[in-house]
Design an enzyme around this catalytic site. Structure first.
Site, mmCIF file in Angstrom:
data_model
loop_
_atom_site.group_PDB
_atom_site.id
_atom_site.type_symbol
_atom_site.label_atom_id
_atom_site.label_comp_id
_atom_site.label_asym_id
_atom_site.label_seq_id
_atom_site.Cartn_x
_atom_site.Cartn_y
_atom_site.Cartn_z
ATOM 1 N N SER A 33 1.025 -1.203 -0.060
ATOM 2 C CA SER A 33 -0.054 -0.007 -0.003
ATOM 3 C C SER A 33 0.796 1.274 -0.045
ATOM 4 O O SER A 33 0.446 2.335 -0.251
ATOM 5 C CB SER A 33 -1.000 -0.142 1.302
ATOM 6 O OG SER A 33 -0.210 -0.304 2.354
ATOM 7 N N HIS A 73 -5.824 -4.324 -0.654
ATOM 8 C CA HIS A 73 -5.776 -3.045 -1.561
ATOM 9 C C HIS A 73 -6.185 -3.866 -3.055
ATOM 10 O O HIS A 73 -5.426 -3.199 -3.981
ATOM 11 C CB HIS A 73 -4.511 -2.562 -1.650
ATOM 12 C CG HIS A 73 -4.344 -1.516 -0.356
ATOM 13 N ND1 HIS A 73 -5.148 -0.201 -0.551
ATOM 14 C CD2 HIS A 73 -4.011 -1.466 0.695
ATOM 15 C CE1 HIS A 73 -4.682 0.342 0.527
ATOM 16 N NE2 HIS A 73 -4.115 -0.360 1.459
ATOM 17 N N LYS A 110 -12.410 -1.003 2.714
ATOM 18 C CA LYS A 110 -11.794 -0.207 1.675
ATOM 19 C C LYS A 110 -12.544 -0.315 0.311
ATOM 20 O O LYS A 110 -13.587 0.209 0.473
ATOM 21 C CB LYS A 110 -10.163 -0.851 1.446
ATOM 22 C CG LYS A 110 -9.367 -0.469 2.516
ATOM 23 C CD LYS A 110 -7.862 -0.680 2.138
ATOM 24 C CE LYS A 110 -7.209 -0.475 3.562
ATOM 25 N NZ LYS A 110 -6.417 -1.340 4.197
#
Ligand SMILES: *Cc1c(COP(=O)(O)O)cnc(C)c1O
Length: 358
Positions: free
Chosen positions: A186, A214, A245
């Protein structure tokens, strides 16, 4: 007792953090999470730093699903999963995630931090080896700390070093070996070479775990994640991920993979056994997220288009961008302050033309 000595000690530590330039401050938002947000001081700003990859954090389908669930399933569970905290919704979400990722089964956690925290000590003992990428997320590092397996570290995404560590673990007599890596790192947007990792794992008889926080929802042709991006659909052992996320951004995490691994986690994983069930509102809204992602790849395609545009446009303004093919777009500034001003004005110019997802 909170003595003055202890207070002084805390004050000194805080001052040191400040002096080192490492102090973290929080920007107060006066609006919901979005591509354009209002700050508490009244400014309206373009927001390029949320992990809200698909714009689902405030999407009308998702907020409606959450509101409906609140009315019919209630606000809280007031129980861990195995006592009286499992609604049919929770099981439905676990099955949906398994289908989406192409795995055998899935177990939900309050967060991905907990999923990683409760993973390694269940699977490995002092007879085993865990081989960890040096840039792995804090939650993997903490999870590994909690288990008694021998630890090996390899340089970030470096397959030569990984092979060396696998050989070392064999030489040290490891019974089982587990390689663990972020699917996407990330800090710099680098995608792990998961295909090469799997080849090495096959050669050295090691399990592979990757944390796809991610990636899930948008990476790969149909947004399944790093394993799809690397041509490994249907071939993975073990992955962890977050609902916090791209998948709506509220909270919650999961571990997904081979059935026996998930079965054992349900019996032994401490953050699962001893922390509250995910709230029904989040579970129901997450089901709607997966329904949307399975029905259409439009949002995943849009973030890919935006990524291409933004990376290219920022490069054309003369900045070095690290990573590749990923919406995390780190702009390397060096030391000079004027670089920062230049980057901010380029950001504003380029950012305004983004087809924002909202
Ligand atoms: C964000 C993140 C986590 C933590 O996820 P939560 O669900 O917020 O606890 C874990 N691993 C990685 C790689 C992450 O980026």
């Amino acid at each position: 007792m909170f003595s003055s000595n202890f207070r002084q000690h805390l004050q000194q530590t805080l001052k040191q953090i400040q002096d080192d330039g490492l102090s973290k401050t929080e920007s107060l938002l006066a609006s919901s999470q979005d591509a354009s947000i209002q700050l508490a001081d009244g400014r309206q700003v373009i927001n390029l730093c949320a992990n809200n990859y698909l714009g689902l954090a405030n999407h009308p389908h998702i907020t409606a699903a959450a509101a409906n669930a609140l009315a019919s399933w209630g606000f809280g569970m007031a129980s861990v999963r195995f006592i009286c905290g499992t609604q049919t919704l929770h099981r439905q979400l676990e099955e949906t995630i398994s289908r989406f990722l192409g795995t055998e089964d899935t177990i939900l956690y309050p967060s991905c931090f907990d999923a990683n925290g409760g993973l390694f000590e269940v699977l490995l003992t002092e007879a085993d080896a865990v081989i960890s990428d040096s840039l792995n997320h804090a939650s993997i590092i903490d999870g590994v700390r909690l288990c008694k397996a021998k630890r090996y570290r390899y340089a970030n995404n470096d397959m030569v070093d990984l092979e060396k560590q696998l050989q070392q673990a064999d030489a040290d007599g490891a019974r089982f070996k587990l390689i663990t890596t972020d699917g996407v790192f990330s800090m710099d947007g680098v995608i792990a070479s998961l295909d090469a990792i799997h080849q090495l794992a096959a050669r050295y008889d090691a399990l592979v775990h990757f944390d796809d926080c991610h990636a899930t929802g948008f990476l790969g042709a149909t947004g399944r994640g790093t394993h799809e991006h690397c041509g490994l659909l249907g071939q993975i052992d073990l992955t962890t991920g977050t609902l916090g996320k791209a998948l709506g951004g509220a909270s919650g995490g999961y571990t997904s993979g081979k059935k026996e691994i998930i079965d054992l986690l349900r019996q032994r994983s401490r953050p699962y056994l001893f922390s509250n069930s995910i709230a029904p509102v989040i579970v129901a809204a997450s089901l709607e997220v997966f329904r949307m992602l399975e029905e259409s790849h439009e949002l995943a395609n849009r973030v890919k288009e935006n990524t291409r545009y933004f990376r290219q446009a920022m490069e054309q303004t003369g900045f070095a961008i690290s990573g590749k093919d990923h919406p995390i777009t780190p702009i390397l500034l060096g030391d000079a302050n004027d670089q920062l001003d230049k980057a901010i004005s380029a950001f504003i110019k380029v950012g305004k033309k983004l087809k924002v997802i909202s």
